[in-house]
Design a protein around this motif. Structure first.
Motif, mmCIF file in Angstrom:
data_model
loop_
_atom_site.group_PDB
_atom_site.id
_atom_site.type_symbol
_atom_site.label_atom_id
_atom_site.label_comp_id
_atom_site.label_asym_id
_atom_site.label_seq_id
_atom_site.Cartn_x
_atom_site.Cartn_y
_atom_site.Cartn_z
ATOM 1 N N GLY A 12 0.990 -1.189 -0.031
ATOM 2 C CA GLY A 12 -0.166 0.176 -0.110
ATOM 3 C C GLY A 12 0.779 1.233 0.094
ATOM 4 O O GLY A 12 0.596 2.213 -0.796
ATOM 5 N N LEU A 13 1.915 1.319 0.829
ATOM 6 C CA LEU A 13 2.815 2.402 0.995
ATOM 7 C C LEU A 13 3.425 2.687 -0.459
ATOM 8 O O LEU A 13 3.573 3.835 -0.793
ATOM 9 C CB LEU A 13 3.921 2.282 1.848
ATOM 10 C CG LEU A 13 4.804 3.457 2.335
ATOM 11 C CD1 LEU A 13 3.914 4.352 2.777
ATOM 12 C CD2 LEU A 13 5.626 2.946 3.244
ATOM 13 N N ILE B 206 -0.349 8.265 2.450
ATOM 14 C CA ILE B 206 1.114 8.215 2.847
ATOM 15 C C ILE B 206 1.148 8.165 4.452
ATOM 16 O O ILE B 206 2.210 7.135 4.898
ATOM 17 C CB ILE B 206 1.828 9.594 2.372
ATOM 18 C CG1 ILE B 206 2.202 9.127 0.625
ATOM 19 C CG2 ILE B 206 3.410 9.400 2.822
ATOM 20 C CD1 ILE B 206 2.708 10.399 0.133
ATOM 21 N N HIS B 207 0.547 9.293 4.865
ATOM 22 C CA HIS B 207 0.812 9.295 6.410
ATOM 23 C C HIS B 207 0.113 8.055 7.090
ATOM 24 O O HIS B 207 0.608 7.441 8.123
ATOM 25 C CB HIS B 207 -0.088 10.492 6.968
ATOM 26 C CG HIS B 207 0.892 11.801 6.892
ATOM 27 N ND1 HIS B 207 0.708 12.454 5.475
ATOM 28 C CD2 HIS B 207 1.650 12.520 7.694
ATOM 29 C CE1 HIS B 207 1.520 13.383 5.604
ATOM 30 N NE2 HIS B 207 1.987 13.513 6.910
ATOM 31 N N CYS B 208 -1.024 7.460 6.590
ATOM 32 C CA CYS B 208 -1.709 6.144 7.374
ATOM 33 C C CYS B 208 -0.774 5.028 7.199
ATOM 34 O O CYS B 208 -0.561 4.562 8.217
ATOM 35 C CB CYS B 208 -3.083 6.228 6.488
ATOM 36 S SG CYS B 208 -3.933 4.710 7.261
ATOM 37 N N PHE B 209 -0.503 4.879 5.954
ATOM 38 C CA PHE B 209 0.403 3.657 5.796
ATOM 39 C C PHE B 209 1.857 3.638 6.496
ATOM 40 O O PHE B 209 2.454 2.725 6.901
ATOM 41 C CB PHE B 209 0.706 3.202 4.328
ATOM 42 C CG PHE B 209 -0.403 2.752 3.556
ATOM 43 C CD1 PHE B 209 -0.764 1.484 4.116
ATOM 44 C CD2 PHE B 209 -1.096 3.362 2.505
ATOM 45 C CE1 PHE B 209 -1.996 0.931 3.360
ATOM 46 C CE2 PHE B 209 -2.100 2.674 1.561
ATOM 47 C CZ PHE B 209 -2.545 1.496 2.050
ATOM 48 N N PHE B 210 2.597 5.158 6.418
ATOM 49 C CA PHE B 210 3.643 5.150 7.237
ATOM 50 C C PHE B 210 3.762 4.761 8.658
ATOM 51 O O PHE B 210 4.373 4.163 9.279
ATOM 52 C CB PHE B 210 4.160 6.689 7.016
ATOM 53 C CG PHE B 210 5.861 6.731 6.991
ATOM 54 C CD1 PHE B 210 6.655 6.328 6.354
ATOM 55 C CD2 PHE B 210 6.171 7.445 8.289
ATOM 56 C CE1 PHE B 210 7.755 6.399 6.361
ATOM 57 C CE2 PHE B 210 7.524 7.608 8.723
ATOM 58 C CZ PHE B 210 8.401 7.108 7.724
ATOM 59 N N CYS B 211 2.657 5.276 9.272
ATOM 60 C CA CYS B 211 2.356 5.030 10.531
ATOM 61 C C CYS B 211 2.031 3.698 10.968
ATOM 62 O O CYS B 211 2.200 3.374 11.950
ATOM 63 C CB CYS B 211 1.202 6.163 11.171
ATOM 64 S SG CYS B 211 1.535 7.860 11.337
ATOM 65 N N GLY C 151 -5.487 5.045 11.360
ATOM 66 C CA GLY C 151 -6.694 5.641 10.442
ATOM 67 C C GLY C 151 -7.232 6.899 11.037
ATOM 68 O O GLY C 151 -7.398 7.898 10.155
ATOM 69 N N LEU C 152 -7.406 6.937 12.251
ATOM 70 C CA LEU C 152 -8.130 8.224 12.621
ATOM 71 C C LEU C 152 -7.106 9.309 12.855
ATOM 72 O O LEU C 152 -7.748 10.579 12.760
ATOM 73 C CB LEU C 152 -8.898 7.842 14.150
ATOM 74 C CG LEU C 152 -10.175 6.850 14.184
ATOM 75 C CD1 LEU C 152 -10.429 6.404 15.328
ATOM 76 C CD2 LEU C 152 -11.205 7.306 13.027
ATOM 77 N N LEU C 153 -5.850 8.982 13.587
ATOM 78 C CA LEU C 153 -5.047 10.080 13.849
ATOM 79 C C LEU C 153 -4.632 11.036 12.569
ATOM 80 O O LEU C 153 -4.126 11.976 12.929
ATOM 81 C CB LEU C 153 -4.132 9.641 14.820
ATOM 82 C CG LEU C 153 -4.280 9.125 16.112
ATOM 83 C CD1 LEU C 153 -3.239 8.740 16.866
ATOM 84 C CD2 LEU C 153 -4.966 10.430 16.815
#
Length: 322
Positions: free
Chosen positions: A79-80, A111-116, A160-162
């Motif tokens: 995904g990333l 990007i932020h979701c997959f990275f975190c 997903g939320l943050l």
């Protein structure tokens, strides 16, 4: 037509209809040559991670928590890499530099979701190894299938939320005249730097997200491995020490690379005004290299996984398990 477009932009809060991703700064004329190694890295990431997922699914001896987390990591890696690579290759090959605002904000979120999520899965794997090595008798009762599902679900919900406020805050900014992003992907700070209004809240939340999510993950990961190393060094048997270290060495290699890359990219971004190419290129490599590197390290360092690969691919005599 212009009047209608202006009315539409004003009603939606934007004054530009699209962004232009210029590519790698300073080397626009020959950046297409970099598409070959990047495309090969992307294909390697896809192929290797799909192979890991299929192998874990088909091989009963890999139906263990450690390998379930590895399977989740493979999904996250795909995904990333897929979040950015198709667009980057389209820019390099077809000069498709335009990207709509919704697509850009969606890429920021992905990007932020997959990275975190990758950081969170590394934490889950570190906790798994900590319990397995430091509390081996309690391991079967603690790290169960339900534990894996709950830990994975929690990480998905948390990340997903943050990460939702990142694109939401970016979308609330007003973009007046400038629409060229000196990058080949939609980075949050690269996009919001084009805004005409104040972006303090965007910078603040980006900093909070990094410290609260990635920073806490990193601290807990290194704390887990500190306890692991402390426990392993107290073992009386050199063979037991070697075996214990070998079971988590691949994790530690990838974790060190992942978090070191974050620190390096952050430092070069702060000092990247003189040579903007370096932080942009490192940013791209930071996203595309781990998905290709992770399965390679596990394949080389994990005996059970090598045996399963050979069995799945029918490469003849299986490597004997140690």
């Amino acid at each position: 037509m212009d009047t209608a477009l202006k009315i539409m932009n004003n009603s939606s809060g934007f004054q530009v209809s699209e962004f232009i991703l210029t590519g790698l700064p300073g080397i626009h004329e020959w950046q297409h040559w970099l598409s070959v190694p990047l495309a090969l890295l992307y294909l390697l990431a896809l192929g290797a991670n799909i192979l890991i997922m299929v192998t874990i699914q088909c091989e009963p001896m890999l139906h263990e928590p450690m390998y379930h987390f590895l399977g989740v990591l493979a999904v996250v890696d795909i995904g990333l890499a897929t979040t950015i690579m198709p667009k980057i290759l389209a820019i390099f090959w077809f000069d498709a530099k335009a990207i709509s605002l919704p697509e850009c904000f969606a890429q920021i979120y992905a990007i932020h979701c997959f990275f975190c999520m990758e950081s969170g899965i590394f934490l889950c794997m570190a906790v798994d190894r900590y319990i397995a090595i430091c509390h081996p008798l309690q391991y079967p009762s603690i790290v169960t299938q339900a534990f894996v599902l709950k830990a994975t679900g929690f990480m998905m919900l948390r990340n997903g939320l943050l990460t939702i406020p990142v694109p939401v805050l970016a979308a609330q900014r007003k973009y007046c005249s400038r629409n060229e992003i000196n990058h080949c992907l939609c980075s949050n700070l690269g996009v919001t730097s084009l805004a005409c209004d104040d972006i303090t809240i965007n910078k603040f939340y980006q900093l909070v997200l990094v410290w609260v999510v990635v920073g806490s993950d990193m601290g807990l990961v290194f704390a887990s491995y500190a306890w692991i190393i402390h426990s392993v060094l107290r073992l009386n048997s050199a063979e037991a020490t070697s075996k214990a270290l070998s079971t988590c060495s691949s994790h530690l290699i990838l974790i060190l690379f992942f978090y070191t890359a974050i620190i390096v990219v952050s430092v070069t971004h702060l000092a990247g005004r003189r040579v903007p190419l370096i932080p942009v290129l490192l940013n791209v490599l930071q996203i595309v290299i781990p998905p290709a590197l992770n399965p390679m390290v596990y394949a080389l360092r994990t005996q059970e996984l090598r045996v399963a690969f050979q069995k799945l691919l029918g490469l003849g005599k299986y490597v004997s398990r140690k």
